[in-house]
Design a protein around this motif. Structure first.
Motif: not given
Length: 309
Positions: A101, A120, A122, A164-167, A170
Motif C-alpha cells: 500500500s 496504493r 486500494g 485503483e480499487n478504492v471503495t 476506504h
C-alpha cells in the motif's frame, strides 16, 4: 562531524544553493539543536547528527523552524498515537507491508531529482485494516529514509497516489480528523519537501475528499497537486516511467521485490527502530500549554453522505 555522511559534489551544491547548507556552520547548528533539546523538559528526541541534519535541511537551516518541526514530529506520537501504533515488531507490520500500500521506490530518478513514493490505498481491505495502521507502517519506512536517503531530504519527494480499487469503505476511514492528522504529519512534522502529488485512477466521490484535503494544505503544497486519472503519459512528464515498478510498465522491480527490499531494510535497522520507540513528548511537562489532539485536529466527523459507485 564524522557521523555525517559526505555528500556527492552535485548534491552538496544543491543543498548549498537551495537549502542554505554551509559546511562551516553545520557542526555549530547541530550543537545548537542538541543543546535546545536538552533544555526541553517535555521532549525525548533522537540526537544523532544525521537525524538532526535531515530536519535542518528540511527547514533550510532555520534553527527556529527546525525546533518547531522536531517538536511537532515528536508531539504527534502523543497526540496522534494511532499513526504510530503498528511498529516494526508488531504482528501486523509485515502483513501490511506485504500489501504494497505504501512503498518508497528504491530506484531513483537521479542524484538531484526528487525521490518517489507510491501509495496504493486500494491494495488494503478497509474491513480488515485502517488507514492509521497503513500510515503507521509507512512511518517506520519514513524513519529509515530520514536516516539514509540524503537525496529525498535535499531534492524532495514526489508521491504517486493510485486510487485503483478504492471503495466507499476506504473513503469512510478518511474522516476530517484523520485527514488533519495526516496533513499535520506531512506538512508540519516531517522534513520532507513534497515536490508533487500525482493522483491516478480517481473514482467517483474522489472530489469530496480531494477538496477537503486540499483545503488543509498550504498554498505551496496546493500548487503541487496533479490529477492525472488515467492519463499516465502526463505523469511520465514528472516521473519517468523507467523508475516505476513493473506493474506500471517500469524497470524498478516488481512491487513484491520492492516490498522485500524494505523488509530487509527494516531488519538492518531493527536496533535503530527499537531505540526509536522510546522517543516522544510528555505533554504534562511542556512549558506553557500542553498540545492536545482536540486542539490540533478538532473533533470527529465523517463523509457518510458521499455518493459512490
Amino acid at each position: 562531524m564524522s557521523s555525517i555522511r559526505p555528500l556527492p559534489a552535485e548534491l552538496a551544491e544543491k543543498a548549498r544553493q537551495e537549502l542554505n547548507e554551509d559546511s562551516k556552520t553545520v557542526s555549530s547548528d547541530l550543537q545548537h539543536i542538541k543543546e535546545w533539546i536538552k533544555k526541553q523538559p517535555h521532549l525525548r528526541a533522537r540526537t544523532d547528527d544525521q537525524w538532526l541534519l535531515a530536519f535542518l535541511r528540511g527547514c533550510k537551516f532555520s534553527l527556529e523552524r527546525t525546533k518547531e518541526k522536531l517538536d511537532m514530529y515528536y508531539a504527534l506520537r502523543t497526540t496522534a498515537p494511532d499513526l504510530y501504533k503498528i511498529n516494526h515488531k508488531h504482528q501486523l507490520f509485515n502483513e501490511i507491508l506485504d500489501l504494497g500500500s505504501f512503498i518508497f521506490l528504491p530506484k531513483g530518478i537521479g542524484l538531484t531529482k526528487p525521490a518517489v513514493a507510491l501509495v496504493r490505498p486500494g491494495a488494503y481491505d478497509p474491513n480488515k485494516y485502517t488507514v492509521s495502521e497503513v500510515v503507521s507502517v509507512s512511518n517506520v519506512i519514513e524513519k529509515i529514509i530520514l536516516m539514509e536517503n540524503d537525496n529525498a531530504i535535499i531534492s524532495g519527494v514526489q508521491n504517486i497516489l493510485d486510487l485503483e480499487n478504492v471503495t466507499m469503505g476506504h473513503f469512510l476511514q478518511m474522516t476530517p480528523v484523520q485527514m488533519k492528522k495526516m496533513v499535520v504529519h506531512m506538512q508540519e512534522a516531517t522534513p520532507f519537501r513534497v515536490k508533487g502529488t500525482h493522483y491516478l485512477n480517481t473514482p467517483k466521490g474522489f472530489e469530496v475528499i480531494f477538496n477537503a484535503m486540499k483545503n488543509l494544505l498550504n498554498e505551496k503544497n496546493k500548487s503541487r497537486l496533479y490529477v492525472h486519472n488515467k492519463n499516465y503519459e502526463e505523469m511520465y512528464k514528472h516521473i519517468p516511467k523507467d523508475i516505476l515498478p513493473a506493474e506500471y510498465g517500469g524497470n524498478g522491480g516488481t512491487i513484491k521485490e520492492i516490498v522485500e527490499y524494505w523488509k530487509q531494510k527494516v531488519r538492518e535497522y531493527s536496533a535503530f527502530l527499537d531505540e526509536d520507540l522510546q522517543y516522544g513528548t510528555d505533554e504534562s511537562k511542556r512549558p506553557g500549554k500542553p498540545k492536545t489532539a482536540e486542539d490540533m485536529f478538532g473533533v470527529e466527523g465523517s463523509f457518510r453522505q458521499l455518493e459512490f459507485d
